[in-house]
Design a protein around this motif. Structure first.
Motif, PDB file in Angstrom:
ATOM      1  N   SER A  53       6.236   8.273  -2.044  1.00  0.00           N
ATOM      2  CA  SER A  53       5.006   8.229  -1.255  1.00  0.00           C
ATOM      3  C   SER A  53       5.168   9.042   0.032  1.00  0.00           C
ATOM      4  O   SER A  53       4.214   9.661   0.506  1.00  0.00           O
ATOM      5  CB  SER A  53       4.612   6.786  -0.951  1.00  0.00           C
ATOM      6  OG  SER A  53       5.065   6.380   0.293  1.00  0.00           O
ATOM      7  N   GLN A  58       0.804  -1.214   0.000  1.00  0.00           N
ATOM      8  CA  GLN A  58       0.000   0.000   0.000  1.00  0.00           C
ATOM      9  C   GLN A  58       0.841   1.270   0.000  1.00  0.00           C
ATOM     10  O   GLN A  58       0.370   2.331  -0.411  1.00  0.00           O
ATOM     11  CB  GLN A  58      -0.935   0.014   1.213  1.00  0.00           C
ATOM     12  CG  GLN A  58      -2.008  -1.034   1.176  1.00  0.00           C
ATOM     13  CD  GLN A  58      -1.473  -2.410   1.579  1.00  0.00           C
ATOM     14  OE1 GLN A  58      -0.437  -2.533   2.201  1.00  0.00           O
ATOM     15  NE2 GLN A  58      -2.205  -3.451   1.223  1.00  0.00           N
ATOM     16  N   VAL A  59       2.090   1.160   0.474  1.00  0.00           N
ATOM     17  CA  VAL A  59       2.945   2.345   0.483  1.00  0.00           C
ATOM     18  C   VAL A  59       3.342   2.725  -0.939  1.00  0.00           C
ATOM     19  O   VAL A  59       3.383   3.895  -1.294  1.00  0.00           O
ATOM     20  CB  VAL A  59       4.209   2.093   1.342  1.00  0.00           C
ATOM     21  CG1 VAL A  59       5.215   3.212   1.182  1.00  0.00           C
ATOM     22  CG2 VAL A  59       3.825   1.941   2.796  1.00  0.00           C
ATOM     23  N   ALA A  75      -0.844   5.323   4.453  1.00  0.00           N
ATOM     24  CA  ALA A  75       0.044   4.209   4.110  1.00  0.00           C
ATOM     25  C   ALA A  75       1.287   4.232   4.992  1.00  0.00           C
ATOM     26  O   ALA A  75       1.772   3.177   5.401  1.00  0.00           O
ATOM     27  CB  ALA A  75       0.436   4.286   2.636  1.00  0.00           C
ATOM     28  N   GLN A 105      -3.014  -5.597   6.605  1.00  0.00           N
ATOM     29  CA  GLN A 105      -3.244  -5.147   5.236  1.00  0.00           C
ATOM     30  C   GLN A 105      -4.535  -5.706   4.649  1.00  0.00           C
ATOM     31  O   GLN A 105      -4.726  -5.692   3.440  1.00  0.00           O
ATOM     32  CB  GLN A 105      -2.052  -5.548   4.359  1.00  0.00           C
ATOM     33  CG  GLN A 105      -0.741  -4.985   4.879  1.00  0.00           C
ATOM     34  CD  GLN A 105       0.460  -5.504   4.131  1.00  0.00           C
ATOM     35  OE1 GLN A 105       0.460  -5.562   2.907  1.00  0.00           O
ATOM     36  NE2 GLN A 105       1.493  -5.893   4.855  1.00  0.00           N
ATOM     37  N   VAL A 119      -6.683  -0.385   5.102  1.00  0.00           N
ATOM     38  CA  VAL A 119      -6.340  -0.344   3.681  1.00  0.00           C
ATOM     39  C   VAL A 119      -7.568  -0.025   2.816  1.00  0.00           C
ATOM     40  O   VAL A 119      -7.456   0.639   1.786  1.00  0.00           O
ATOM     41  CB  VAL A 119      -5.672  -1.665   3.237  1.00  0.00           C
ATOM     42  CG1 VAL A 119      -5.418  -1.670   1.744  1.00  0.00           C
ATOM     43  CG2 VAL A 119      -4.365  -1.850   3.985  1.00  0.00           C
ATOM     44  N   LEU A 157      -7.867   3.614   3.076  1.00  0.00           N
ATOM     45  CA  LEU A 157      -6.781   4.174   2.276  1.00  0.00           C
ATOM     46  C   LEU A 157      -7.148   4.149   0.786  1.00  0.00           C
ATOM     47  O   LEU A 157      -7.009   5.148   0.081  1.00  0.00           O
ATOM     48  CB  LEU A 157      -5.522   3.351   2.532  1.00  0.00           C
ATOM     49  CG  LEU A 157      -4.162   3.750   1.957  1.00  0.00           C
ATOM     50  CD1 LEU A 157      -3.086   3.056   2.770  1.00  0.00           C
ATOM     51  CD2 LEU A 157      -3.970   3.383   0.497  1.00  0.00           C
ATOM     52  N   SER A 181       2.855  12.279   0.904  1.00  0.00           N
ATOM     53  CA  SER A 181       2.118  12.356   2.172  1.00  0.00           C
ATOM     54  C   SER A 181       2.267  13.734   2.821  1.00  0.00           C
ATOM     55  O   SER A 181       1.534  14.058   3.745  1.00  0.00           O
ATOM     56  CB  SER A 181       2.581  11.256   3.119  1.00  0.00           C
ATOM     57  OG  SER A 181       3.808  11.598   3.715  1.00  0.00           O
TER      58      SER A 181
END
Lengths: 284, 294
Positions: free
Chosen positions: B35, A128-129, B269, B228, B249, B252, B39
């Motif tokens: 990422s 997910q990152v 995340a 997850q 998740v 997310l 963020s």
């Protein structure tokens, strides 16, 4: 005292064994009910699925459910995509991982162990990152909604490198040394000596990657738009949304998605189990 | 021939490593860094981006009423799922390693769901859990249990998801435990038996200490993977009813691809990543104390 014990030992184990197997068989059967229910429902006429009291079998074999599943959505295309993408991903994973696994296990160069530790560190990064930036990168590459996006980001794995390295470490060095003394280069020794010896771990990685790709849902959901490259899980998901109550059609679709993974599992179980016990990581 | 041995070795290594490394940089290393950067931004999928520092993280923990709820749901899921998974996997492994014959067949059966797409099994379980017509309710009805709308009631939806997930997943750890149990030398168990140890004592005194490293490893890995959870909740409930099964998740995913708030989702995340890192470090730390044999 002794006599009683031997007497007990003669037939108590047999009864116990039988009882064990009976209970286990019943448990296994209960455990398989979801799959049995899926197949049975997929063969029931649509109108008989929601009937009370529940009847196990329908009045006839309703093969038209499969036809419906096949035509409501381009299932043929989705099936092809699932197979094609899983195969390509496995191929990319096997080629690149066996090469890097070879370098990390049998070549000597500066910084090897540091680099490998870094690789290992990335194993804990949750998908997910990377998913959000990958989505942005794929769009920039013009790869959104293409096979390339479904294959490449998944095929290059640190896990594969780890698996291949672990296995290649177990091959005795003498075998390779003999060839190297005879004037065999690293490339030649890799192709002619190491790869043939690593068949079973290559099979393991292949199966892992294939099944993971086959099961994969989040990444395909994000990176596909049209029906062109979509896979079976997405087809079932679409079915869920639009034909939520057509259970027999849906179960046909689920059967089409599930039965091939049974076959892969039955044929290659040995390698899967080996990979799991060796790493404890793949395919979770 | 002009190249030294070291340089030649390096060149060979680069040749072997570069395909994987290029892919690794492109699809893992760069995205991870990116990422983190995303963020720190107000990053809508379309439109202007704005640097806002830690605001996304601050909003997550102070302004967003849903985030604590989602974290709570996820924690409950992780705790129940891991506990049930490990206990069941261990019990079945002990049982199957004791029956001598047919162990492989049963093992395959219990492992089977692991190789199937969760999207498909999720749909099957949705059907099993159907109110009124579902097999589960009809079975419970025999014992006089009133009809339950499993996936449509806030009190039961998460339990239903956990049950389905344990069915799907415990076979994996079972395989690990079976391998661990078979690795115990028969002579040790035999010696304990001769000393008069019963089954339970053999388990507590011999088997458990010897496979505790694999149990510990399995717990940590299962915690990490169950944080997850996504496919089940997306397919079976879409997070409902009233966010009762909305997990980290899934939330997310919705933020990034439904509400198109990429920056906010990326921050989430990284919260997930931080949690996973803590468990990984814990694993590395405690492993030393736990490993009783090698």
């Amino acid at each position: 005292m002794n006599e009683i014990k031997t007497n007990r030992q003669t037939y108590k184990p047999i009864i116990k064994k039988a009882a064990n197997h009976i209970v286990l068989t019943v448990l296994a059967f209960i455990f398989l009910i979801p799959f049995l229910g899926m197949v049975i429902t997929s063969l029931k006429p649509e109108t008989e699925v929601l009937l009370l009291p529940i009847r196990i079998f329908g009045s006839r074999l309703a093969m038209e459910n499969y036809q419906r599943a096949w035509t409501f959505f381009p299932f043929g295309q989705f099936l092809f995509n699932s197979v094609f993408i899983a195969l390509c991903t496995s191929l990319v994973a096997v080629i690149t991982s066996s090469m890097s696994g070879y370098a990390f296990s049998r070549l000597h160069f500066r910084g090897r162990d540091l680099l490998f530790t870094m690789y290992l560190g990335t194993l804990m990064i949750p998908q997910q990152v990377t998913v959000i930036p990958l989505f942005i990168i794929m769009r920039r590459f013009g790869w959104y909604d293409t096979y390339a996006a479904m294959v490449f980001p998944v095929g290059f794995t640190a896990f594969g490198t780890f698996l291949m390295r672990q296995f290649l470490l177990t091959i005795p060095y003498e075998i390779e040394d003999a060839a190297r003394i005879d004037g065999c280069g690293a490339v030649e020794s890799f192709i002619r000596i190491i790869l043939p010896m690593a068949k079973s771990s290559i099979a393991t990685l292949l199966i892992f990657t294939f099944i993971n790709s086959w099961k994969s849902f989040l990444w395909p959901l994000i990176i596909t738009g049209s029906d062109r490259v979509k896979t079976l899980p997405l087809g079932i998901y679409m079915f869920n949304g639009q034909y939520g109550t057509d259970w027999s059609g849906l179960m046909s679709a689920a059967s089409i998605a599930i039965i091939p993974s049974f076959l892969v599992f039955i044929l290659f179980q040995k390698y899967l189990v080996k990979g799991i016990t060796m790493t404890g990581l793949g395919g979770r | 021939m002009q190249l030294g041995k070291n340089q030649r070795n390096m060149l060979t290594a680069v040749g072997f490593l570069s395909p994987n490394i290029i892919g690794f940089m492109l699809f893992t290393a760069i995205p991870v860094v990116q990422s983190l950067i995303i963020s720190l931004y107000d990053w809508p999928t379309f439109g202007e981006r704005k640097f806002i520092g830690l605001q996304n993280y601050i909003d997550l923990f102070t302004k967003d009423p849903l985030f604590p709820k989602v974290m709570g749901n996820t924690s409950i899921y992780v705790f129940c799922y891991v506990a049930l998974n490990i206990v069941l996997a261990l019990a079945m492994a002990l049982w199957l390693t004791n029956i001598q014959r047919g162990e492989k067949l049963y093992r395959s059966v219990f492992f089977l769901p692991q190789v199937t797409p969760i999207v498909a099994t999720g749909m099957i379980w949705k059907w099993l859990f159907l109110p009124k017509y579902g097999i589960i309710n009809n079975f419970l009805g025999i014992f006089g249990v009133p009809d339950i709308n499993w996936l449509g009631t806030t009190g039961t939806a998460m339990s239903a998801i956990i049950i389905m997930s344990v069915w799907q997943g415990f076979g994996y750890n079972m395989i690990i435990f079976i391998a661990g149990l078979y690795a115990i030398p028969e002579s040790q168990i035999e010696a304990a038996r001769i000393d008069g140890a019963g089954k339970w004592q053999v388990f507590i005194k011999i088997k458990f200490p010897l496979i505790s490293p694999s149990i510990f490893f399995a717990i940590v890995m299962t915690v990490i993977s169950s944080f997850q959870v996504f496919d089940q909740t997306m397919i079976m409930t879409a997070g409902g009813p009233a966010n009762a099964t909305n997990t980290l998740v899934l939330y997310l995913y919705n933020n990034a691809f439904t509400y198109l708030k990429m920056g906010y989702a990326a921050a989430m995340a990284w919260v997930l990543f931080a949690i996973i890192m803590i468990f990984t470090l814990l694993q590395m730390r405690l492993q030393k104390d736990f490993v009783t044999y090698e």
